[in-house]
Design an enzyme around this catalytic site. Structure first.
Site, PDB file in Angstrom:
ATOM      1  CB  SER A   1      60.468   3.607  36.685  1.00  0.00           C
ATOM      2  OG  SER A   1      61.440   2.597  36.884  1.00  0.00           O
TER       3      SER A   1
ATOM      4  CE1 TYR B   1      57.045   0.661  39.656  1.00  0.00           C
ATOM      5  CE2 TYR B   1      58.895   0.302  38.173  1.00  0.00           C
ATOM      6  CZ  TYR B   1      58.290   1.023  39.182  1.00  0.00           C
ATOM      7  OH  TYR B   1      58.928   2.117  39.710  1.00  0.00           O
TER       8      TYR B   1
END
Length: 273
Positions: A142, A155
């Site tokens: 990401s 995350y």
């Protein structure tokens, strides 16, 4: 450049968003597609969007479970033979919450899916690719795996781990002719991003509309993945707007390099890539 026509591509998190976009893009190259998802119904929904000429199968898969991976591999190989491209794309988000608000069991779940799930996929298909001396692995990180920010610590930690794992694995597998690429998505239309959006824009439909209008369509990320596999590129950056934030972060890190903490210390070693 690798010719992908007729190859078999195995995609986790294939039941929507980026997984579906990756499937569409590989289908454009004439590949066979395996869409694996914890919810096989979502995978079947994405499969129905592919052209009828595409050979596609769907499978249930819990990426946390080696046994689930083994069962999926057996089914995929029985239908299509060896898997040529593995896309470890399945992942979950914690939403926008401070780390103190993430209970231990949720942190462990994020790591189990986002990191251990990638490891399990690599252990399932990587040795077979190395033995054949061909294949490619794409791991989805990401932009938060490059530029973390407050309220996304758990995350981001999982996505930094994917980057480190992928970089090391690329070096390990290069002598066996197996490529490894890391995908760094930014804001992209998916169930996960729209769920997160709902949390941060609750009661503010105008803000939600603006953010949704700036979401990239998943097929374009998929096409970037296809190009990276064809050309054996290590990194896949689809949202260049994040460049300056990454540059600033790297400059802060480089600025921290100075004299050794121990006077006159020198190892005689250098780290190279």
């Amino acid at each position: 450049m690798k010719d992908l026509e007729g190859k078999t591509v195995f995609i986790t998190g294939g039941g929507g968003g980026i997984g579906g976009g990756i499937a569409q893009a590989f289908a454009e190259r004439g590949t066979r597609i395996v869409l694996a998802d914890i919810d096989q119904g979502f995978a079947q929904e994405e499969a129905s969007r592919l052209p009828r000429s595409v050979e596609v199968m769907t499978l249930p898969l819990d990426v946390r479970s080696p046994e689930s991976w083994k069962a999926a591999r057996v089914e995929a190989e029985a239908r299509f033979g060896a898997v040529d491209v593995l896309c470890n794309n399945a992942g979950i988000s914690t939403g926008f919450r401070p780390l103190f608000d993430i209970p231990p069991e949720e942190f462990e779940r994020v790591m189990a899916i986002n990191v251990t799930g990638v490891y399990n996929g690599i252990q399932t298909f990587g040795p077979l690719m190395a033995a054949r001396r061909e294949g490619h692995i794409v791991n989805t990180s990401s932009m938060n795996g490059l530029t973390p920010f407050a309220s996304f610590a758990a995350y981001s930690a999982s996505k930094f781990a994917v980057l480190a794992l992928s970089d090391a694995l690329r070096d390990e597998l290069a002598p066996q002719g197996v490529g490894v690429s890391t995908l760094f998505p930014g804001l992209t239309r998916s169930r996960m991003s729209q769920a997160d959006l709902g949390k941060i824009s609750a009661g503010d439909p105008a803000r939600r509309a603006v953010i949704e209008a700036n979401m990239m369509e998943p097929v374009w990320l998929g096409r970037a993945v296809v190009r990276a596999v064809e050309h054996d590129e290590p990194y896949i950056i689809t949202h260049p707007d994040y460049r300056e934030g990454l540059r600033a972060r790297h400059e802060r890190i480089l600025a921290a390099f100075g004299d050794p903490a121990q006077p006159d210390y020198h190892t005689g070693m250098t780290a190279t890539r």
